[in-house]
Design an enzyme around this catalytic site. Structure first.
Site, PDB file in Angstrom:
ATOM      1  N   SER A 138       1.119  -1.429   0.052  1.00 53.01           N
ATOM      2  CA  SER A 138       0.269   0.024  -0.513  1.00 53.01           C
ATOM      3  C   SER A 138       1.262   1.341  -0.172  1.00 53.01           C
ATOM      4  CB  SER A 138      -1.206  -0.708   1.417  1.00 53.01           C
ATOM      5  OG  SER A 138      -1.098   1.460   1.569  1.00 53.01           O
ATOM      6  N   TYR A 151      -1.378  -0.648  10.311  1.00 57.99           N
ATOM      7  CA  TYR A 151      -1.979  -1.427   9.001  1.00 57.99           C
ATOM      8  C   TYR A 151      -0.397  -0.835   8.486  1.00 57.99           C
ATOM      9  CZ  TYR A 151      -4.358  -1.289   4.502  1.00 57.99           C
ATOM     10  OH  TYR A 151      -3.687  -1.483   3.104  1.00 57.99           O
TER      11      TYR A 151
HETATM   12  P1  NDP Z   1     -11.676  -6.213  -0.289  1.00 59.43           P
HETATM   13  O1  NDP Z   1     -12.318  -5.365   1.064  1.00 59.43           O
HETATM   14  O2  NDP Z   1     -12.552  -5.502  -1.181  1.00 59.43           O
HETATM   15  O3  NDP Z   1     -10.521  -7.564  -0.323  1.00 59.43           O
HETATM   16  C1  NDP Z   1      -9.938  -7.742   1.118  1.00 59.43           C
HETATM   17  C2  NDP Z   1     -10.283  -9.432   0.842  1.00 59.43           C
HETATM   18  O4  NDP Z   1      -9.284  -9.719   1.594  1.00 59.43           O
HETATM   19  C3  NDP Z   1     -11.536  -9.739   0.706  1.00 59.43           C
HETATM   20  O5  NDP Z   1     -11.386 -11.006  -0.600  1.00 59.43           O
HETATM   21  C4  NDP Z   1     -11.382 -10.922   2.046  1.00 59.43           C
HETATM   22  O6  NDP Z   1     -12.596 -11.685   1.953  1.00 59.43           O
HETATM   23  C5  NDP Z   1      -9.751 -10.432   2.024  1.00 59.43           C
HETATM   24  N1  NDP Z   1      -9.788 -11.238   3.224  1.00 59.43           N
HETATM   25  C6  NDP Z   1      -9.406 -10.657   4.585  1.00 59.43           C
HETATM   26  N2  NDP Z   1      -9.449 -11.291   5.759  1.00 59.43           N
HETATM   27  C7  NDP Z   1      -9.748 -12.824   5.153  1.00 59.43           C
HETATM   28  C8  NDP Z   1      -8.322 -13.677   5.715  1.00 59.43           C
HETATM   29  N3  NDP Z   1      -8.633 -13.364   7.237  1.00 59.43           N
HETATM   30  N4  NDP Z   1      -8.530 -14.878   4.756  1.00 59.43           N
HETATM   31  C9  NDP Z   1      -8.719 -14.527   3.716  1.00 59.43           C
HETATM   32  N5  NDP Z   1      -9.085 -13.184   3.445  1.00 59.43           N
HETATM   33  C10 NDP Z   1      -9.435 -12.475   3.806  1.00 59.43           C
HETATM   34  O7  NDP Z   1     -10.443  -4.272   0.102  1.00 59.43           O
HETATM   35  P2  NDP Z   1      -9.150  -4.839  -2.027  1.00 59.43           P
HETATM   36  O8  NDP Z   1      -8.872  -5.363  -2.377  1.00 59.43           O
HETATM   37  O9  NDP Z   1      -9.092  -3.163  -1.468  1.00 59.43           O
HETATM   38  O10 NDP Z   1      -8.501  -5.000  -0.518  1.00 59.43           O
HETATM   39  C11 NDP Z   1      -6.677  -6.258  -1.170  1.00 59.43           C
HETATM   40  C12 NDP Z   1      -5.968  -5.527  -0.324  1.00 59.43           C
HETATM   41  O11 NDP Z   1      -5.504  -4.142  -1.433  1.00 59.43           O
HETATM   42  C13 NDP Z   1      -5.839  -5.724   1.012  1.00 59.43           C
HETATM   43  O12 NDP Z   1      -4.516  -6.108   0.576  1.00 59.43           O
HETATM   44  C14 NDP Z   1      -5.387  -4.075   0.381  1.00 59.43           C
HETATM   45  O13 NDP Z   1      -4.811  -3.901   2.306  1.00 59.43           O
HETATM   46  C15 NDP Z   1      -4.763  -3.554  -0.270  1.00 59.43           C
HETATM   47  N6  NDP Z   1      -5.206  -2.119  -0.594  1.00 59.43           N
HETATM   48  C16 NDP Z   1      -6.060  -1.699  -0.866  1.00 59.43           C
HETATM   49  C17 NDP Z   1      -6.161  -0.744  -1.390  1.00 59.43           C
HETATM   50  C18 NDP Z   1      -7.704  -0.080  -1.331  1.00 59.43           C
HETATM   51  O14 NDP Z   1      -7.766   1.783  -1.487  1.00 59.43           O
HETATM   52  N7  NDP Z   1      -8.022  -1.182  -1.241  1.00 59.43           N
HETATM   53  C19 NDP Z   1      -5.140   0.772  -1.142  1.00 59.43           C
HETATM   54  C20 NDP Z   1      -3.829  -0.449  -0.302  1.00 59.43           C
HETATM   55  C21 NDP Z   1      -4.036  -1.315  -0.384  1.00 59.43           C
HETATM   56  P3  NDP Z   1     -13.382 -12.593   2.829  1.00 59.43           P
HETATM   57  O15 NDP Z   1     -13.719 -11.237   3.315  1.00 59.43           O
HETATM   58  O16 NDP Z   1     -14.111 -13.498   1.737  1.00 59.43           O
HETATM   59  O17 NDP Z   1     -12.045 -13.257   3.158  1.00 59.43           O
END
Ligand code: NDP
Length: 243
Positions: A138, A151
């Site tokens: 990030s 974070y």
């Molecule tokens: P979302 O919340 O849409 O997606 C997050 C995903 O992580 C979901 O599919 C969720 O699935 C999964 N997840 C959460 N906890 C677990 C777990 N314990 N085991 C397996 N899967 C898990 O957010 P984003 O798409 O934005 O996030 C994806 C990545 O991008 C993250 O690492 C985030 O930190 C990073 N990011 C995002 C930014 C943004 O602005 N959106 C900016 C910078 C980085 P489920 O709940 O079904 O398990």
């Protein structure tokens, strides 16, 4: 060339968009996350468009479930070409609030989940002397601010782990890419447990956040680069985002 691509956190946001984009390119996708109905629907969408996808319910904090996701890729498609460590949460708050369960969850999902993914896929990649890890950090892994201590620490850790991994596996021809997005429109703000922080971030995201397809296409470009070259680090921000 068609690749076998494992994606954690594939049930929404960046993971879902990337899975769908890469499946359209003819790659074989292995989806992991906790919400089974979402995974089933995404796999079905991919198959109905003529693509290939399987899924396992996978909590990345459970090492045996992450290993099972790698095993599914091997059993179904015979190899792992790309492992995308994407699962993550962002429950930001001030340290004085002592939201210890949020701290623990971020450390377990964002750091340990990434390590478990590397641990699960690396033996297969090392054996073939081929593979590619893509780890999602990030801009918070580059810049710390009040409210983002834990974070940022977890995303900084993703950078450190990825750079050490890169050096460890360079002579095996395994690629390592860290992608550090700025604000992207996804469900990520749903993980913020502090109301005040969430509403502040919602305003910021409403104004600046870019569509999820921007990051998906960045991941695709990192994969499409000729095997003798690697994007080791990419920061992709909304143009108007200052920090
Ligand atoms: P979302 O919340 O849409 O997606 C997050 C995903 O992580 C979901 O599919 C969720 O699935 C999964 N997840 C959460 N906890 C677990 C777990 N314990 N085991 C397996 N899967 C898990 O957010 P984003 O798409 O934005 O996030 C994806 C990545 O991008 C993250 O690492 C985030 O930190 C990073 N990011 C995002 C930014 C943004 O602005 N959106 C900016 C910078 C980085 P489920 O709940 O079904 O398990």
């Amino acid at each position: 060339m068609s690749k076998v691509i494992v994606i954690t956190g594939a049930s929404s946001g960046i993971g879902e968009a990337t899975a769908k984009l890469l499946a359209k390119d003819g790659h074989q996708i292995v989806l992991g996350a906790r919400r089974e109905p979402k995974l089933a629907a995404i796999a079905q969408d991919i198959r109905s468009e003529g693509g290939k996808a399987v899924y396992n319910v996978t909590d990345v904090t459970k090492v045996e479930q992450v290993e099972a996701l790698a095993d599914l890729a091997i059993k179904t498609y015979g190899k792992i070409d790309v492992w995308l460590n994407n699962a993550g949460i962002m429950p930001q708050s001030q340290l004085i609030q002592k939201k210890i369960s949020d701290w623990d969850a971020m450390i377990d999902i964002n750091i340990k989940g990434t390590l478990y993914g590397i641990g699960a896929a690396l033996p297969y990649m090392a054996q073939r002397e081929s593979g590619h890890f893509i780890d999602i950090s990030s801009v918070a892994g580059h810049v710390a601010h009040s409210g983002g201590a834990v974070y940022s620490a977890t995303k900084w850790a993703v950078l450190a782990i990825s750079e050490a991994l890169r050096q460890e596996v360079a002579d095996k021809g395994i690629r390592v890419t860290v992608i550090s997005p700025g604000a992207v429109k996804t469900g990520l703000l749903g993980s913020v447990t502090d109301e005040g922080v969430r509403s502040g971030m919602e305003k910021f995201y409403d104004e600046y956040a870019i569509p999820v397809e921007r990051v998906a296409s960045t991941i695709k470009q990192a994969i499409d680069l000729p095997e003798d070259s690697s994007w080791n680090e990419v920061v992709i921000r909304p143009t108007r985002q200052m920090l």
